[in-house]
Design an enzyme around this catalytic site. Structure first.
Site, PDB file in Angstrom:
ATOM      1  N   LYS A   1       3.372  14.300 -17.381  1.00 27.43           N
ATOM      2  CA  LYS A   1       4.411  15.305 -17.673  1.00 27.43           C
ATOM      3  C   LYS A   1       5.807  14.679 -17.646  1.00 27.43           C
ATOM      4  CE  LYS A   1       3.371  17.991 -14.195  1.00 27.43           C
ATOM      5  NZ  LYS A   1       2.253  17.334 -13.495  1.00 27.43           N
TER       6      LYS A   1
ATOM      7  N   ARG B   1       3.897  26.642 -11.341  1.00 24.58           N
ATOM      8  CA  ARG B   1       2.705  26.052 -10.721  1.00 24.58           C
ATOM      9  C   ARG B   1       1.849  27.090 -10.013  1.00 24.58           C
ATOM     10  NH1 ARG B   1       4.838  20.483 -10.291  1.00 24.58           N
ATOM     11  NH2 ARG B   1       3.281  19.071  -9.471  1.00 24.58           N
TER      12      ARG B   1
ATOM     13  N   ARG C   1       1.747   3.973  -9.567  1.00 25.63           N
ATOM     14  CA  ARG C   1       3.166   4.330  -9.487  1.00 25.63           C
ATOM     15  C   ARG C   1       3.666   4.179  -8.047  1.00 25.63           C
ATOM     16  NH1 ARG C   1       5.210  10.142 -11.499  1.00 25.63           N
ATOM     17  NH2 ARG C   1       4.093  10.829  -9.647  1.00 25.63           N
TER      18      ARG C   1
ATOM     19  N   ARG D   1       8.024   6.781  -3.923  1.00 32.89           N
ATOM     20  CA  ARG D   1       7.645   8.172  -3.640  1.00 32.89           C
ATOM     21  C   ARG D   1       6.551   8.193  -2.587  1.00 32.89           C
ATOM     22  NH1 ARG D   1       6.965  11.919  -8.919  1.00 32.89           N
ATOM     23  NH2 ARG D   1       5.645  13.022  -7.423  1.00 32.89           N
TER      24      ARG D   1
ATOM     25  N   ARG E   1      -3.017  16.872  -3.583  1.00 41.09           N
ATOM     26  CA  ARG E   1      -2.215  17.447  -4.680  1.00 41.09           C
ATOM     27  C   ARG E   1      -3.119  17.922  -5.817  1.00 41.09           C
ATOM     28  NH1 ARG E   1       1.444  12.348  -5.354  1.00 41.09           N
ATOM     29  NH2 ARG E   1       2.169  13.256  -7.306  1.00 41.09           N
TER      30      ARG E   1
HETATM   31  P1  B4P Z   1       3.490  11.849 -14.517  1.00 38.83           P
HETATM   32  O1  B4P Z   1       2.367  12.760 -14.789  1.00 38.83           O
HETATM   33  O2  B4P Z   1       4.597  11.812 -15.511  1.00 38.83           O
HETATM   34  O3  B4P Z   1       3.879  12.303 -13.084  1.00 38.83           O
HETATM   35  P2  B4P Z   1       4.599  13.636 -12.644  1.00 38.83           P
HETATM   36  O4  B4P Z   1       4.849  14.577 -13.753  1.00 38.83           O
HETATM   37  O5  B4P Z   1       5.784  13.166 -11.934  1.00 38.83           O
HETATM   38  O6  B4P Z   1       3.525  14.324 -11.729  1.00 38.83           O
HETATM   39  P3  B4P Z   1       3.606  15.130 -10.368  1.00 38.83           P
HETATM   40  O7  B4P Z   1       2.893  16.416 -10.663  1.00 38.83           O
HETATM   41  O8  B4P Z   1       3.028  14.304  -9.301  1.00 38.83           O
HETATM   42  O9  B4P Z   1       5.099  15.320  -9.940  1.00 38.83           O
HETATM   43  P4  B4P Z   1       6.070  16.523  -9.622  1.00 38.83           P
HETATM   44  O10 B4P Z   1       7.362  15.845  -9.500  1.00 38.83           O
HETATM   45  O11 B4P Z   1       5.964  17.621 -10.637  1.00 38.83           O
HETATM   46  O12 B4P Z   1       3.077  10.309 -14.407  1.00 38.83           O
HETATM   47  C1  B4P Z   1       2.315   9.731 -13.396  1.00 38.83           C
HETATM   48  C2  B4P Z   1       2.127   8.236 -13.650  1.00 38.83           C
HETATM   49  O13 B4P Z   1       1.280   8.045 -14.779  1.00 38.83           O
HETATM   50  C3  B4P Z   1       3.415   7.466 -13.978  1.00 38.83           C
HETATM   51  O14 B4P Z   1       3.440   6.287 -13.219  1.00 38.83           O
HETATM   52  C4  B4P Z   1       3.317   7.135 -15.450  1.00 38.83           C
HETATM   53  O15 B4P Z   1       3.914   5.886 -15.765  1.00 38.83           O
HETATM   54  C5  B4P Z   1       1.815   7.062 -15.669  1.00 38.83           C
HETATM   55  N1  B4P Z   1       1.450   7.442 -17.028  1.00 38.83           N
HETATM   56  C6  B4P Z   1       1.954   8.467 -17.736  1.00 38.83           C
HETATM   57  N2  B4P Z   1       1.372   8.538 -18.960  1.00 38.83           N
HETATM   58  C7  B4P Z   1       0.430   7.523 -18.998  1.00 38.83           C
HETATM   59  C8  B4P Z   1      -0.512   7.066 -19.990  1.00 38.83           C
HETATM   60  N3  B4P Z   1      -0.636   7.678 -21.184  1.00 38.83           N
HETATM   61  N4  B4P Z   1      -1.316   6.033 -19.683  1.00 38.83           N
HETATM   62  C9  B4P Z   1      -1.207   5.405 -18.471  1.00 38.83           C
HETATM   63  N5  B4P Z   1      -0.324   5.775 -17.507  1.00 38.83           N
HETATM   64  C10 B4P Z   1       0.488   6.827 -17.761  1.00 38.83           C
HETATM   65  O16 B4P Z   1       5.603  17.167  -8.219  1.00 38.83           O
HETATM   66  C11 B4P Z   1       5.703  16.489  -6.985  1.00 38.83           C
HETATM   67  C12 B4P Z   1       5.561  17.488  -5.823  1.00 38.83           C
HETATM   68  O17 B4P Z   1       6.690  18.407  -5.811  1.00 38.83           O
HETATM   69  C13 B4P Z   1       4.351  18.424  -5.836  1.00 38.83           C
HETATM   70  O18 B4P Z   1       3.205  17.826  -5.267  1.00 38.83           O
HETATM   71  C14 B4P Z   1       4.877  19.632  -5.007  1.00 38.83           C
HETATM   72  O19 B4P Z   1       4.777  19.385  -3.618  1.00 38.83           O
HETATM   73  C15 B4P Z   1       6.329  19.722  -5.385  1.00 38.83           C
HETATM   74  N6  B4P Z   1       6.576  20.669  -6.487  1.00 38.83           N
HETATM   75  C16 B4P Z   1       7.061  20.331  -7.719  1.00 38.83           C
HETATM   76  N7  B4P Z   1       7.152  21.444  -8.500  1.00 38.83           N
HETATM   77  C17 B4P Z   1       6.710  22.494  -7.752  1.00 38.83           C
HETATM   78  C18 B4P Z   1       6.537  23.890  -8.006  1.00 38.83           C
HETATM   79  N8  B4P Z   1       6.841  24.425  -9.197  1.00 38.83           N
HETATM   80  N9  B4P Z   1       6.048  24.682  -7.020  1.00 38.83           N
HETATM   81  C19 B4P Z   1       5.755  24.169  -5.821  1.00 38.83           C
HETATM   82  N10 B4P Z   1       5.867  22.855  -5.506  1.00 38.83           N
HETATM   83  C20 B4P Z   1       6.352  22.019  -6.463  1.00 38.83           C
END
Ligand code: B4P
Length: 193
Positions: A14, A89, A128, A134, A146
């Site tokens: 994402k 979410r 990552r 992180r 998660r």
């Molecule tokens: P991403 O998938 O981009 O990671 P993310 O969106 O940051 O995911 P996440 O859900 O963990 O984070 P968020 O900040 O929303 O990429 C992951 C990795 O994959 C990267 O290293 C990337 O380089 C690699 N990658 C991507 N595409 C690839 C491909 N095609 N091939 C190979 N590798 C690839 O959430 C973090 C925390 O915040 C949650 O756990 C929660 O506690 C809180 N939170 C956030 N939003 C919330 C909400 N709405 N409600 C409640 N809690 C919330």
């Protein structure tokens, strides 16, 4: 206004795809994860509370993230559209988002849902974690927590939008550019002004 939800489990790409999509379409990027990490970095009371929860792999309370999104929407009255990344979410967040958009006579145009296997998610997040600083990416136990939160509380959000025929499933494995092309194709089909 064109409003898009980029949906998928933790590590599905994402954040990665959002960066490219906002550059191409000029949408305003709203990532609740990024907003929460800014609060943590600034050591605000909200950030300190959120860090404890995020480090356990759990979701931050609905009222906290809904409040952040509400403020961000109000702070950008002239936006041509928003890309919601990591939000909504939970069912309550989805309902709140619809209500907030309705006040602006807008709605969600489409939810693009990235589909990635659990094995690949864990592999990506651990990788990552080697460089991101992180704390929620370094421990496999937290990563799996998660993913469990996603299945228990977040997957149903897709059901909510499916009833309005707004969900498109996108294969989230393969090269970043191929996935970006698949996402762009769906947006282009719906974003003809
Ligand atoms: P991403 O998938 O981009 O990671 P993310 O969106 O940051 O995911 P996440 O859900 O963990 O984070 P968020 O900040 O929303 O990429 C992951 C990795 O994959 C990267 O290293 C990337 O380089 C690699 N990658 C991507 N595409 C690839 C491909 N095609 N091939 C190979 N590798 C690839 O959430 C973090 C925390 O915040 C949650 O756990 C929660 O506690 C809180 N939170 C956030 N939003 C919330 C909400 N709405 N409600 C409640 N809690 C919330």
């Amino acid at each position: 206004m064109f409003n898009l939800i980029l949906f998928g489990p933790p590590g599905s790409g994402k954040g990665t795809q959002s960066e490219k999509l906002i550059a191409k379409y000029g949408l305003n990027h709203l990532s609740t994860g990024d907003l929460l990490r800014s609060e943590i970095a600034a050591k605000t009371p909200l950030g300190l509370e959120a860090k404890n929860i995020m480090d356990k792999g759990q979701l931050v309370p609905d009222e906290v993230v809904i409040g952040m999104i509400s403020s961000a929407l109000d702070a950008n009255p002239t936006a041509k559209g928003f890309l919601f990344d990591g939000f909504p979410r939970t069912g309550a967040q989805a309902q709140a988002l619809d209500n907030l958009l309705e006040l602006k006579e807008a709605s969600i145009n489409v939810m693009l849902a990235l589909d990635v296997s659990e094995k690949e998610l864990v592999k990506r997040l651990l990788k990552r974690g080697e460089t991101s600083g992180r704390s929620d990416d370094t421990n496999e136990h937290v990563i799996r927590a998660r993913i469990t939160e996603y299945h228990n509380k977040t997957a149903i959000v897709a059901e909510y939008y499916r009833q309005f025929n707004k969900v498109v499933l996108i294969k989230g494995e393969g090269s970043v550019d191929d996935i970006f092309a698949a996402l762009s194709k769906e947006i282009d089909e719906r974003n003809k002004e």
